[in-house]
Design a protein around this motif. Structure first.
Motif, short mmCIF file in Angstrom:
data_model
loop_
_atom_site.label_atom_id
_atom_site.label_comp_id
_atom_site.label_asym_id
_atom_site.label_seq_id
_atom_site.Cartn_x
_atom_site.Cartn_y
_atom_site.Cartn_z
N SER A 93 7.71 5.13 -0.25
CA SER A 93 8.47 3.86 -0.93
C SER A 93 8.93 3.76 -0.46
O SER A 93 8.95 3.85 1.74
N SER A 94 9.25 1.75 -0.52
CA SER A 94 9.35 1.40 0.47
C SER A 94 10.87 1.50 2.02
O SER A 94 10.81 1.52 2.83
N HIS A 109 6.31 -12.31 4.35
CA HIS A 109 5.17 -11.86 2.99
C HIS A 109 3.76 -10.49 4.06
O HIS A 109 3.63 -9.82 3.97
N LEU A 110 4.29 -10.68 5.09
CA LEU A 110 2.78 -9.73 6.22
C LEU A 110 3.75 -8.20 5.66
O LEU A 110 2.77 -7.11 5.92
N LEU A 111 5.49 -7.90 6.26
CA LEU A 111 5.97 -6.95 6.18
C LEU A 111 5.60 -6.64 4.71
O LEU A 111 5.52 -5.27 4.74
N THR A 171 2.24 -5.25 4.80
CA THR A 171 2.20 -3.33 5.31
C THR A 171 3.21 -2.12 4.81
O THR A 171 2.10 -1.42 5.28
N LEU A 172 4.21 -2.92 4.37
CA LEU A 172 4.53 -1.43 3.92
C LEU A 172 4.05 -1.41 2.46
O LEU A 172 3.91 -0.17 2.03
N ALA A 173 3.02 -1.98 1.42
CA ALA A 173 2.36 -1.78 0.83
C ALA A 173 1.32 -0.50 1.15
O ALA A 173 0.84 0.00 -0.11
N SER A 174 0.47 -0.82 2.11
CA SER A 174 -0.30 -0.02 2.77
C SER A 174 -0.23 0.82 3.86
O SER A 174 -0.81 1.33 4.07
#
Length: 326
Positions: A2-3, A279-281, A284-287
């Motif tokens: 999880s994030s 958006h980039l974060l 990054t968290l999703a991957s």
């Protein structure tokens, strides 16, 4: 993972940098859990604003010196380029005051507040015609430093901010408040040692720094697209400012208030950069990517944007940013 779990692995110092990049500041003494929760909840903002395309409206509050900058972005998920569609500075009294019809007397307590509401409603109507997807608005200071002469102006600006915020919010827009100190810190102050900044002849004027940032770095870098405006690179910043006023068809008398125009652009660029970082974060968290590397890369990008100022004034990077650029 999880994030929350990924972010919880970071040091507090890294969480602090991450919050700055995404425009999600938290109190310095906040617990680690509070910092993580603040970042996770704050990332909701990116989902509330269309990513592609997106129109951002930034407002620098004032009555006699009201400035705003509207810019469109092809995408906030890619490196954002601000295509300025409207950049203006005006006197609200001159623009909207003549159509006001007082109920009693212009100076009465009834009409003084009613008149400000009149100005703000008409200004908001014109701003809404720009069809922004998100609005960033300067937060007014609520102190006058015990100066009785400045207190009335402080209170008027505070009222104008509240009226505009209410009108734009009621129109369904997402309105993001932003302090001038937060905007300046995002671009300049946080990166350099205080002693290094203090040695420069511009140490006492953050407004001068911001103007140099726009005219010497952001406009030449291509981060801002303004068709028809291309002053010679060897011109002084003051000459570039005069050229900008001419390009925007703003009266030369406004030259002593170029900082209001500059700030409205910087508010626009700040929120677009912060939303881009959000958006980039999220990606990054999703991957489950390397968050420390993400922080370093995004801060390195910001430092490169002020490289010209760093070189010219021999500024020294703060310890946490050393080594980000060659």
């Amino acid at each position: 993972m999880s994030s929350l779990a990924q972010l919880s692995k970071l040091k507090i110092s890294h969480l602090h940098l991450l919050a700055q990049l995404c425009g999600l500041p938290v109190p310095p003494k906040a617990t680690k859990a509070a910092r993580v929760a603040n970042i996770v909840s704050g990332l909701t903002l990116a989902s509330l604003v269309p990513a592609a395309p997106c129109t951002v409206l930034a407002i620098d509050i004032g009555v006699k010196n009201f400035s705003y900058c509207a810019a469109s972005y092809a995408s906030l998920q890619a490196p954002p380029v601000a295509r300025v569609s409207r950049w203006n500075k005006l006197d609200l009294h001159a623009a909207y005051g003549s159509s006001y019809v007082p109920l009693l007397l212009p100076q009465s307590s009834v009409d003084s507040r009613r008149y400000l509401n009149h100005l703000c409603v008409l200004a908001a109507n014109d701003l809404l015609a720009l069809r922004p997807d998100v609005v960033v608005m300067e937060v007014q200071r609520t102190r006058s430093n015990n100066n009785a002469r400045t207190l009335p102006n402080v209170l008027v600006n505070y009222t104008v901010e509240a009226l505009l915020h209410s009108t734009l919010t009621n129109a369904g827009l997402v309105v993001v408040p932003m302090h001038a100190t937060s905007m300046a810190s995002f671009w300049i102050n946080r990166f350099f040692k205080k002693a290094s900044l203090a040695r420069t002849k511009l140490a006492s004027s953050t407004k001068a720094w911001r103007s140099l940032l726009v005219f010497e770095s952001l406009l030449p870098s291509g981060a801002v697209a303004m068709p028809g405006f291309a002053p010679a690179s060897n011109l002084l910043a003051s000459k570039k400012a005069a050229a900008l006023l001419s390009h925007l068809a703003i009266e030369p008398a406004a030259a002593n208030k170029i900082d209001d125009l500059v700030d409205s652009l910087l508010y626009n660029l700040t929120i677009s950069a912060q939303l881009h970082n959000q958006h980039l974060l999220v990606e990054t968290l999703a991957s489950e990517g390397d968050l420390v590397r993400f922080i370093c890369e995004r801060n390195a990008h910001q430092v490169r944007m002020v490289q010209v100022l760093m070189d010219r004034y021999e500024l020294e990077l703060a310890e946490e940013f050393e080594g980000l650029v060659g």
